[in-house]
Design a protein around this motif. Structure first.
Motif, PDB file in Angstrom:
ATOM      1  N   PRO A 148     -16.293 -10.279  16.748  1.00 15.24           N
ATOM      2  CA  PRO A 148     -16.815  -9.246  15.837  1.00 15.24           C
ATOM      3  C   PRO A 148     -18.335  -9.404  15.663  1.00 15.24           C
ATOM      4  CG  PRO A 148     -14.822 -10.223  14.935  1.00 15.24           C
ATOM      5  CD  PRO A 148     -15.210 -11.060  16.116  1.00 15.24           C
ATOM      6  N   SER A 150     -22.151  -8.448  13.647  1.00 14.82           N
ATOM      7  CA  SER A 150     -22.784  -8.228  12.333  1.00 14.82           C
ATOM      8  C   SER A 150     -21.955  -8.818  11.192  1.00 14.82           C
ATOM      9  CB  SER A 150     -23.022  -6.731  12.090  1.00 14.82           C
ATOM     10  OG  SER A 150     -23.821  -6.172  13.099  1.00 14.82           O
ATOM     11  N   SER A 164     -18.290  -8.710   5.381  1.00 15.27           N
ATOM     12  CA  SER A 164     -18.199  -7.465   6.154  1.00 15.27           C
ATOM     13  C   SER A 164     -18.598  -7.747   7.601  1.00 15.27           C
ATOM     14  CB  SER A 164     -19.086  -6.375   5.551  1.00 15.27           C
ATOM     15  OG  SER A 164     -20.442  -6.773   5.560  1.00 15.27           O
ATOM     16  N   TRP A 165     -18.082  -6.953   8.528  1.00 16.64           N
ATOM     17  CA  TRP A 165     -18.368  -7.118   9.940  1.00 16.64           C
ATOM     18  C   TRP A 165     -18.068  -5.799  10.646  1.00 16.64           C
ATOM     19  CZ3 TRP A 165     -14.496  -9.319   7.165  1.00 16.64           C
ATOM     20  CH2 TRP A 165     -13.192  -8.915   7.446  1.00 16.64           C
ATOM     21  N   ASP A 166     -18.506  -5.707  11.892  1.00 16.15           N
ATOM     22  CA  ASP A 166     -18.260  -4.522  12.709  1.00 16.15           C
ATOM     23  C   ASP A 166     -17.259  -4.853  13.810  1.00 16.15           C
ATOM     24  OD1 ASP A 166     -20.008  -2.988  11.232  1.00 16.15           O
ATOM     25  OD2 ASP A 166     -21.728  -3.472  12.502  1.00 16.15           O
ATOM     26  N   MET A 167     -16.660  -3.796  14.352  1.00 14.68           N
ATOM     27  CA  MET A 167     -15.659  -3.955  15.411  1.00 14.68           C
ATOM     28  C   MET A 167     -16.293  -4.614  16.641  1.00 14.68           C
ATOM     29  SD  MET A 167     -13.382  -0.948  17.184  1.00 14.68           S
ATOM     30  CE  MET A 167     -12.623  -0.540  15.598  1.00 14.68           C
ATOM     31  N   GLN A 169     -17.557  -5.310  20.371  1.00 15.34           N
ATOM     32  CA  GLN A 169     -18.094  -4.362  21.344  1.00 15.34           C
ATOM     33  C   GLN A 169     -17.065  -4.006  22.401  1.00 15.34           C
ATOM     34  OE1 GLN A 169     -21.749  -5.998  22.865  1.00 15.34           O
ATOM     35  NE2 GLN A 169     -22.902  -5.520  21.025  1.00 15.34           N
ATOM     36  N   ASN A 204     -12.344  -4.029   8.211  1.00 19.70           N
ATOM     37  CA  ASN A 204     -13.452  -4.938   8.469  1.00 19.70           C
ATOM     38  C   ASN A 204     -14.264  -5.236   7.209  1.00 19.70           C
ATOM     39  OD1 ASN A 204     -14.425  -2.369   8.218  1.00 19.70           O
ATOM     40  ND2 ASN A 204     -15.861  -2.498   9.927  1.00 19.70           N
ATOM     41  N   ARG A 205     -13.583  -5.488   6.099  1.00 20.43           N
ATOM     42  CA  ARG A 205     -14.257  -5.816   4.841  1.00 20.43           C
ATOM     43  C   ARG A 205     -13.275  -6.591   3.962  1.00 20.43           C
ATOM     44  NH1 ARG A 205     -18.512  -3.707   1.581  1.00 20.43           N
ATOM     45  NH2 ARG A 205     -18.089  -3.802  -0.642  1.00 20.43           N
ATOM     46  N   THR A 251     -23.571 -12.677  13.871  1.00 20.38           N
ATOM     47  CA  THR A 251     -22.551 -13.224  14.745  1.00 20.38           C
ATOM     48  C   THR A 251     -22.967 -14.571  15.305  1.00 20.38           C
ATOM     49  OG1 THR A 251     -23.529 -12.042  16.598  1.00 20.38           O
ATOM     50  CG2 THR A 251     -21.794 -10.928  15.369  1.00 20.38           C
TER      51      THR A 251
END
Length: 379
Positions: A148, A150, A164-167, A169, A204-205, A251
């Motif tokens: 994951p 960010s 929190s994070w992003d999916m 890539q 993602n939170r 990350t």
């Protein structure tokens, strides 16, 4: 029918690539006569009129697969099948390629995990290519997702953290959940006093409550699909009364960070704060001492100047000469001393030169005039 007259008959709806045997017989009122010798005729080939049958997939992997099928129905082959044409469409890339094989199976590779693919196959004779089979759509097998991105934490108050994070890539499949694992460490030790605690969330939170103040928290998150869990993204957050902040970010993989290094960093920060506090106190003390010294110097300058000293003496002075009672004014000696006679009160003023011998640090010495001295002056 006239003898020796030639007749023609058209035989239709014959199948390509079939061999036919033709005989002729004559019928009359008496019945059917004997048949002629057979005439064998082979029909030419044509392109297949039917598609291959039973197209299926086998051994589907993350980057490869195998497809198998059966030839068309015998009546629809229209000749000898010499090859098959396999058409593969990579939907994600909008790319189509064709592969020719003489076998009823084909192995293809070089694809991405969880790539959407469509495949169909057609038979070929020496005359041409027949129709394609129905399209078979599928996905290659999933691979574990990437890390994951960010990944960060925000401190709320003194005991709450929002992660929190992003999916990832490359998901290489359908993300089913995220797994968050965290542990709490003391500043001077790398042995966890809390955890590890595992939490699975579909989004993602994540907000955590009731965290202990004064601990160093290690947080990690990873994504999961049908292939399993991917690698971790990690961050570190310190909860302290005076130090509340994030030490790790995004990350960045901090799995190799030693607890002792964290303790040294925190202690160095505390030492810096104490040093600044001591320097500030020392500076304030110096300023106060300087102000007191300047005040004493100002007092010295004021006392060393010409100072007029006044004293009021309340005494009953017996005047030897009652005839001179009233408002008579007598000049005193040449050192600028003056005496004023009033009823029962005598006011004596004296100007003391700066060169007189007296203590300039403390209050000046005052010379009192006794009634005897006053009587001497009046006489």
């Amino acid at each position: 029918m006239e003898p020796f007259a030639r007749e023609e008959v058209i035989v239709s709806n014959l199948e390509p690539d079939f061999e036919y045997s033709l005989t002729i017989s004559i019928d009359n009122a008496a019945g059917r006569g004997p048949s002629s010798s057979p005439l064998n005729i082979s029909m030419p080939e044509a392109a297949p009129s039917g598609p291959p049958l039973n197209l299926v997939l086998s051994n589907v992997q993350q980057t490869s697969f195998t497809a198998t099928w059966l030839p068309p129905n015998l009546i629809e082959r229209n000749g000898r099948i010499i090859s098959y044409m396999v058409q593969v469409t990579r939907v994600n890339l909008l790319q189509t390629r064709s592969f020719e094989t003489q076998d009823t199976r084909i192995f293809l590779q070089g694809y991405y995990p969880y790539e959407h693919i469509m495949i169909k196959v057609a038979a070929r004779t020496s005359v041409g290519l027949g129709p394609y089979s129905s399209v078979l759509a599928f996905n290659t097998n999933e691979n574990v997702p990437s890390v994951p991105v960010s990944f960060s934490g925000t401190v709320i108050g003194s005991d709450q953290v929002i992660l929190s994070w992003d999916m990832p890539q490359t998901t290489d499949g359908v993300i089913s959940q995220y797994q968050v694992i965290y542990s709490g460490y003391t500043i001077a030790s790398n042995i966890p006093v809390i955890g590890p605690i595992q939490i699975n969330v579909p989004v993602n939170r994540l907000q955590l409550f009731r965290l202990r103040n004064g601990l160093v928290y290690h947080f990690s998150v990873r994504a999961k699909n049908t292939a399993g869990y991917g690698p971790n993204a990690t961050t570190i957050i310190v909860l302290h009364d005076s130090i509340i902040g994030e030490l790790g970010g995004a990350t960045r993989d901090v799995s190799g960070v030693d607890g002792r290094m964290i303790a040294v960093s925190v202690l160095a920060g505390l030492f810096g704060l104490l040093l600044c506090l001591f320097l500030s106190i020392g500076l304030i003390c110096c300023l106060c001492a300087r102000m007191r010294q300047k005040k004493r110097e100002n007092n010295k300058m004021h006392i060393n100047g010409n100072t007029e000293i006044k004293e009021i003496s309340f005494a009953n002075i017996k005047d030897a000469s009652q005839n001179e009672a009233g408002s008579q004014q007598t000049n005193m000696s040449s050192d600028n001393q003056h005496v004023y006679d009033e009823p029962n009160i005598k006011l004596t003023t004296s100007t003391v030169p700066a060169s007189n011998d007296y203590d300039t640090v403390t209050s000046p010495t005052v010379k009192r005039i006794s009634p005897e001295d006053t009587m001497e002056v009046n006489s």
